[in-house]
Design an enzyme around this catalytic site. Structure first.
Site, PDB file in Angstrom:
ATOM      1  N   LYS A 245       0.829  -1.199   0.000  1.00  0.00           N
ATOM      2  CA  LYS A 245       0.000   0.000   0.000  1.00  0.00           C
ATOM      3  C   LYS A 245       0.865   1.252   0.000  1.00  0.00           C
ATOM      4  O   LYS A 245       2.036   1.221   0.393  1.00  0.00           O
ATOM      5  CB  LYS A 245      -0.893   0.036   1.253  1.00  0.00           C
ATOM      6  CG  LYS A 245      -1.973  -1.005   1.328  1.00  0.00           C
ATOM      7  CD  LYS A 245      -2.755  -0.840   2.630  1.00  0.00           C
ATOM      8  CE  LYS A 245      -3.831  -1.890   2.800  1.00  0.00           C
ATOM      9  NZ  LYS A 245      -4.956  -1.655   1.879  1.00  0.00           N
ATOM     10  N   ARG A 319     -10.186 -11.565   2.426  1.00  0.00           N
ATOM     11  CA  ARG A 319     -11.097 -12.582   1.914  1.00  0.00           C
ATOM     12  C   ARG A 319     -10.465 -13.971   1.939  1.00  0.00           C
ATOM     13  O   ARG A 319     -11.167 -14.981   2.009  1.00  0.00           O
ATOM     14  CB  ARG A 319     -11.553 -12.207   0.507  1.00  0.00           C
ATOM     15  CG  ARG A 319     -10.461 -12.190  -0.539  1.00  0.00           C
ATOM     16  CD  ARG A 319     -10.864 -11.444  -1.804  1.00  0.00           C
ATOM     17  NE  ARG A 319     -10.971 -10.007  -1.559  1.00  0.00           N
ATOM     18  CZ  ARG A 319     -11.338  -9.130  -2.494  1.00  0.00           C
ATOM     19  NH1 ARG A 319     -11.622  -9.542  -3.724  1.00  0.00           N
ATOM     20  NH2 ARG A 319     -11.433  -7.847  -2.206  1.00  0.00           N
TER      21      ARG A 319
END
Length: 467
Positions: A245, A319
């Site tokens: 990120k 996820r």
């Protein structure tokens, strides 16, 4: 903050400062009951009855308070929150209304959360003593305090930085539930995850040893009761992995364990409320770190379910760990699974920070959660799980990809990924929650925030509680 249990007390006609509630429409009429000096005092404070205004009114040698609300006859969770933030230390009760005694009802929730302070690392220079509110609804006090404390548990866990709220600290929060409610728990850690929970292991293996990945599986309740499962994403810090990120994107990633905080808080409410269910709480806890053994873009991961997953983006890690946990939850053949995750930026773009995205398989479950949320000032917003978008997760070399290659419907596509790991026919609700409040509102300070927790709890009470 003072002990929450002390902030709401039974009204036994003890001395207390009166709080009058008015709105803008009724302020002029109500003010005619005051003396000229009292009206002047309110005028000097620019009090007009507007929502969340607070006024102090002299009354001989004493005083009373006045608060502006939208509707004095229909209080919400937040109607008294500004009063709880601004009034001096002391004991208060709502002033009697024509036709009966006023009682704070649902507004007691905001009275409690308004007095939350996160002071782990810094004392609050504005701290004052407790503001205590009296109520005649004595039977409501204990469950109301439990609900507010569950919300504040989420706030505290999310507010705590990653070094002090890593996987081991999340495990400790689960252990606290075990001790408080006589539950049982199995924890699988480190390389032992590789066999049964390969995606949890892959995401967490790059972290330092003291932040080793783990999966907590807590069980509680009588065998034979309806089985429900609660699952929470516990990514204690998300660097993005090798798909790292930006600095801006990483700044708030201590909150990426917010799903685990919601799940732990909901499990505490279920057990504390003695709901007649067989509860399974599953919390996969990892740090998505960068190291020589970090999982890579292009890797293909095995899963507990037996599917293979190609990694299109290491920053779509939540996820993955949820997939293994949802598979394990499904093995218990529950009537219902609820999961919480700070999963996608797409949900925030669509709904902003205040509305948690919710996806369900069944319309009736969505309706029940929305109705419970509306009734308790915690409304979720349903997003679809469109069959047509499953193709976005296609892979040339594996059963599926963990990330889509287009920018469309990111929250729903993430939900579709999770759906593959939930057992066929199981009722399932997924909350893609921000877990963070970027600006303060009365009773809701800036920082960690619970979204969808109260909606879920009251839906479960309505579905499984005494009829």
């Amino acid at each position: 903050m003072s002990k929450t249990i002390d902030l709401i007390q039974p009204d036994r006609d003890q001395d207390a400062v009166a709080i009058h509630l008015v709105n803008e429409d009724g302020f002029e009429t109500w003010s005619k009951t005051l003396t000229g000096g009292q009206r002047a005092a309110l005028a000097g404070q620019k009090f007009t009855g507007k929502g969340y205004q607070v006024g102090i009114v002299p009354d001989g040698d004493d005083w009373f308070a006045v608060g502006g609300v939208a509707n004095p006859d229909e209080l919400s969770s937040w109607c008294l929150a500004k009063l709880a933030e601004d009034l001096p230390e002391g004991t208060y009760r709502l002033a009697p209304k024509e036709g009966g005694i006023a009682d704070p009802g649902p507004a007691m929730h905001g009275w409690l959360t308004a007095q939350y302070r996160f002071t782990k690392y810094k004392d609050d220079p504005k701290a004052t003593g407790p503001r205590v509110l009296l109520t005649k609804q004595v039977k409501a006090i204990e469950p109301l305090i439990a609900e507010a404390e569950a919300v504040m548990l989420v706030m505290r866990m999310v507010d705590t930085p990653a070094e002090d709220m890593g996987p081991a600290a999340i495990e400790a929060e689960c252990e606290a539930l075990v001790k408080a409610h006589g539950a049982k728990m199995e924890t699988i850690k480190g390389d032992a995850l590789e066999q049964g929970y390969p995606m949890v292991h892959a995401v967490g293996r790059a972290a330092a040893r003291h932040h080793a990945p783990r999966l907590m599986h807590l069980t509680w309740g009588k065998e034979g009761n309806p089985v429900i499962a609660v699952v929470g994403k516990g990514v204690s810090f998300d660097s993005g992995g090798l798909d790292v990120k930006s600095a801006v994107g990483m700044k708030l990633m201590k909150k990426d364990m917010g799903g685990s905080a919601h799940a732990i808080a909901l499990a505490g409410l279920i057990m504390g409320g003695n709901l007649p269910v067989r509860l399974h709480l599953l919390v996969p806890a990892v740090e998505n770190a960068i190291s020589g053994n970090a999982f890579r873009p292009g890797d293909v991961l095995q899963t507990r379910k037996g599917l293979t997953v190609e990694i299109g983006n290491t920053d779509a890690e939540g996820r993955l760990i949820l997939g293994d946990a949802l598979t394990r939850a499904s093995e218990e053949k529950p009537e219902l699974i609820i999961d919480f995750a700070t999963l996608t930026g797409a949900a925030r773009i669509a709904l902003g920070p205040d509305l948690p995205a919710m996806m369900t398989r069944r319309d009736e479950t969505a309706a029940d959660l929305i109705a419970a949320g509306k009734a308790h000032d915690d409304e979720p917003w349903r997003l679809p799980l469109p069959e047509a978008y499953r193709e976005y997760l296609a892979s040339d070399i594996a059963d599926m990809n963990n990330a889509q290659s287009n920018p469309y419907a990111g929250a729903s596509v993430a939900g579709l990924f999770l759906d593959k790991f939930v057992g066929e026919g199981i009722d399932w609700a997924h909350f893609d929650t921000f877990g963070w409040r970027p600006y303060a509102k009365p009773g809701r300070p800036k920082g960690g925030a619970a979204y969808g927790l109260r909606a879920s709890w009251h839906m479960l009470r309505a579905r499984y509680g005494p009829k």
